[in-house]
Design a protein around this motif. Structure first.
Motif, PDB file in Angstrom:
ATOM      1  N   GLY A 111       0.799  -1.215   0.000  1.00 15.88           N
ATOM      2  CA  GLY A 111       0.000   0.000   0.000  1.00 15.88           C
ATOM      3  C   GLY A 111       0.835   1.269   0.000  1.00 15.88           C
ATOM      4  O   GLY A 111       0.502   2.242  -0.688  1.00 15.88           O
ATOM      5  N   PHE A 112       1.954   1.261   0.752  1.00 14.71           N
ATOM      6  CA  PHE A 112       2.772   2.465   0.851  1.00 14.71           C
ATOM      7  C   PHE A 112       3.887   2.503  -0.192  1.00 14.71           C
ATOM      8  O   PHE A 112       4.089   3.521  -0.860  1.00 14.71           O
ATOM      9  CB  PHE A 112       3.384   2.581   2.253  1.00 14.71           C
ATOM     10  N   PHE A 113       4.607   1.388  -0.352  1.00 20.51           N
ATOM     11  CA  PHE A 113       5.827   1.430  -1.164  1.00 20.51           C
ATOM     12  C   PHE A 113       5.615   1.017  -2.617  1.00 20.51           C
ATOM     13  O   PHE A 113       6.529   1.149  -3.429  1.00 20.51           O
ATOM     14  CB  PHE A 113       6.907   0.569  -0.507  1.00 20.51           C
ATOM     15  N   ASN A 114       4.430   0.510  -2.942  1.00 24.66           N
ATOM     16  CA  ASN A 114       4.083   0.276  -4.340  1.00 24.66           C
ATOM     17  C   ASN A 114       3.027   1.294  -4.789  1.00 24.66           C
ATOM     18  O   ASN A 114       3.303   2.187  -5.576  1.00 24.66           O
ATOM     19  CB  ASN A 114       3.589  -1.161  -4.543  1.00 24.66           C
ATOM     20  N   MET A 115       1.820   1.119  -4.240  1.00 22.71           N
ATOM     21  CA  MET A 115       0.740   2.032  -4.573  1.00 22.71           C
ATOM     22  C   MET A 115       1.048   3.454  -4.111  1.00 22.71           C
ATOM     23  O   MET A 115       0.874   4.428  -4.854  1.00 22.71           O
ATOM     24  CB  MET A 115      -0.560   1.540  -3.913  1.00 22.71           C
ATOM     25  N   GLY A 116       1.520   3.602  -2.867  1.00 20.81           N
ATOM     26  CA  GLY A 116       1.766   4.925  -2.297  1.00 20.81           C
ATOM     27  C   GLY A 116       2.797   5.717  -3.065  1.00 20.81           C
ATOM     28  O   GLY A 116       2.609   6.910  -3.340  1.00 20.81           O
ATOM     29  N   VAL A 117       3.897   5.069  -3.428  1.00 16.00           N
ATOM     30  CA  VAL A 117       4.952   5.759  -4.171  1.00 16.00           C
ATOM     31  C   VAL A 117       4.446   6.198  -5.542  1.00 16.00           C
ATOM     32  O   VAL A 117       4.678   7.337  -5.975  1.00 16.00           O
ATOM     33  CB  VAL A 117       6.195   4.852  -4.308  1.00 16.00           C
ATOM     34  N   SER A 118       3.720   5.310  -6.224  1.00 11.90           N
ATOM     35  CA  SER A 118       3.220   5.640  -7.567  1.00 11.90           C
ATOM     36  C   SER A 118       2.216   6.783  -7.526  1.00 11.90           C
ATOM     37  O   SER A 118       2.290   7.724  -8.313  1.00 11.90           O
ATOM     38  CB  SER A 118       2.576   4.403  -8.201  1.00 11.90           C
ATOM     39  N   VAL A 119       1.267   6.695  -6.592  1.00 13.35           N
ATOM     40  CA  VAL A 119       0.216   7.710  -6.515  1.00 13.35           C
ATOM     41  C   VAL A 119       0.766   9.042  -6.016  1.00 13.35           C
ATOM     42  O   VAL A 119       0.416  10.103  -6.542  1.00 13.35           O
ATOM     43  CB  VAL A 119      -0.929   7.219  -5.602  1.00 13.35           C
ATOM     44  N   SER A 120       1.624   9.016  -4.999  1.00 12.76           N
ATOM     45  CA  SER A 120       2.126  10.250  -4.394  1.00 12.76           C
ATOM     46  C   SER A 120       2.881  11.109  -5.403  1.00 12.76           C
ATOM     47  O   SER A 120       2.840  12.349  -5.347  1.00 12.76           O
ATOM     48  CB  SER A 120       3.038   9.929  -3.206  1.00 12.76           C
ATOM     49  N   LYS A 121       3.582  10.454  -6.337  1.00 15.25           N
ATOM     50  CA  LYS A 121       4.310  11.202  -7.362  1.00 15.25           C
ATOM     51  C   LYS A 121       3.364  12.099  -8.154  1.00 15.25           C
ATOM     52  O   LYS A 121       3.612  13.296  -8.332  1.00 15.25           O
ATOM     53  CB  LYS A 121       5.031  10.229  -8.295  1.00 15.25           C
TER      54      LYS A 121
END
Length: 362
Positions: A175-185
């Motif tokens: 959730g944080f290091f796959n999805m979160g990194v992609s979305v946060s960018k």
């Protein structure tokens, strides 16, 4: 002058991020847990198809969550990459920011039963229409790559059953290091663009434009709502004030639909993570449906419409709505904003590093 403008843009962007960051972090957690705890086979059977019933389920699920259009990005994308078809994904991502229990209560308290009932019905029907368009017009993006057939959960070790703790840990990591990194960018980029727009177009000008019935048009309000960052709960009192000042009642529906369900961070994330055609389908159907409902609302209620105002009822409704809205304390908002910024910088750093190296080489 440029430094002063840059400072204003950054402060405005951070202010917008601060209002959405808690919901984004909560969405990362929920998306990660959903990714690892929800059976892919069951999700595929429930939402991995073109059935109307799947669109209804996705819409009703979204209507129960009090999450803004930024916070719904990880949940919607998480659903899509866990096996949901594009239609149910878009229905969920449309319904969640437009309609929730607090927004419905405030709409009845501030806008009155006529507009609020139209708003409630539209908040249910529009996501289903957008979902139908997504299922019908999608190409390769109808489902995520590799989701042609139901998928099975993979154990961490062959032959060993995955424990609940391992599933939780793995889900949060995803959730944080796959999805979160992609979305946060994309959220960070979108927030900067939104901050730039707010800085160049002052809020006083926007309020003056919206508050002047002589220049308001449904098309103009639809475009404005589509590019602004709007929270349905926060803007219902503002819309009520505009209608009380003489604006047409259809304005409320059009602005709340396009404003609550669209913003730059969401559209950029959708474009990058699902596809360009998805954004075109989403924004086109949403804008046209909001214009159509706004026009019908004006046709039905005008002339002779009397703005709703009942101070006693409004106060009671505000109290009940506030009890349904989670108000995060300041330190938590700053912490979540720092997390989103750190994840975004982590994703953007390789590109920044390459640009710096090219600059030095030149």
């Amino acid at each position: 002058m440029i430094l002063e403008l840059l400072q204003k843009v950054i402060l405005a962007s951070f202010d917008i991020l601060n209002s959405a960051s808690v919901w984004l972090v909560i969405s990362f957690i929920l998306a990660g847990l959903m990714h690892n705890l929800l059976s892919p086979d069951r999700l595929h059977r429930t939402l991995g198809n073109r059935k109307i019933s799947s669109l209804v389920k996705a819409t009703l699920s979204g209507m129960l969550l009090p999450i803004c259009s930024c916070g719904v990005i990880p949940l919607g994308v998480g659903l899509y990459y866990s096996g949901a078809y594009l239609g149910p994904t878009l229905a969920f991502m449309t319904a969640t920011p437009i309609i929730n229990p607090a927004a419905i209560l405030l709409a009845y308290g501030f806008l009155g039963p006529q507009i609020a009932t139209i708003y409630l019905a539209t908040g249910f029907v529009a996501p289903i229409l957008i979902g139908m368009a997504g299922n019908a017009l999608a190409g390769r993006e109808l489902h995520a790559p590799g989701m042609e057939d139901p998928v099975e959960m993979v154990n961490l070790e062959s032959g060993a059953e995955t424990s609940l703790a391992q599933k939780l840990s793995s889900g949060l990591h995803w959730g944080f290091f796959n999805m979160g990194v992609s979305v946060s960018k994309y959220v960070c980029i979108g927030m900067l663009l939104a901050g730039l727009m707010i800085t160049l177009v002052p809020a006083s000008f926007i309020q003056q434009y919206l508050g002047s019935p002589g220049v308001i048009s449904l098309a103009g309000i639809a475009v404005l709502g589509a590019i602004m960052y709007v929270c349905a709960v926060g803007h219902i009192p503002f819309i009520a004030a505009l209608i009380a000042s003489g604006a047409a009642p259809g304005l409320a529906i059009t602005f709340l639909m396009t404003g609550a369900a669209t913003n730059l961070p969401e559209l950029i994330s959708m474009y990058k993570m699902i596809g360009r055609r998805t954004v075109v389908i989403y924004i086109t159907v949403l804008t046209l449906s909001s214009l159509f409902v706004g026009y019908l609302t004006n046709l039905y209620l005008l002339p002779g419409f009397v703005p709703f105002f009942d101070l006693t009822s409004t106060r009671q409704t505000i109290g009940l709505a506030n009890s349904l809205v989670f108000s995060a304390p300041g330190p938590l908002r700053y912490l979540c904003s720092a997390i989103i910024t750190a994840l975004g910088l982590h994703a953007l750093w390789p590109g920044i590093k390459r640009a710096l190296l090219k600059e030095r080489a030149a």
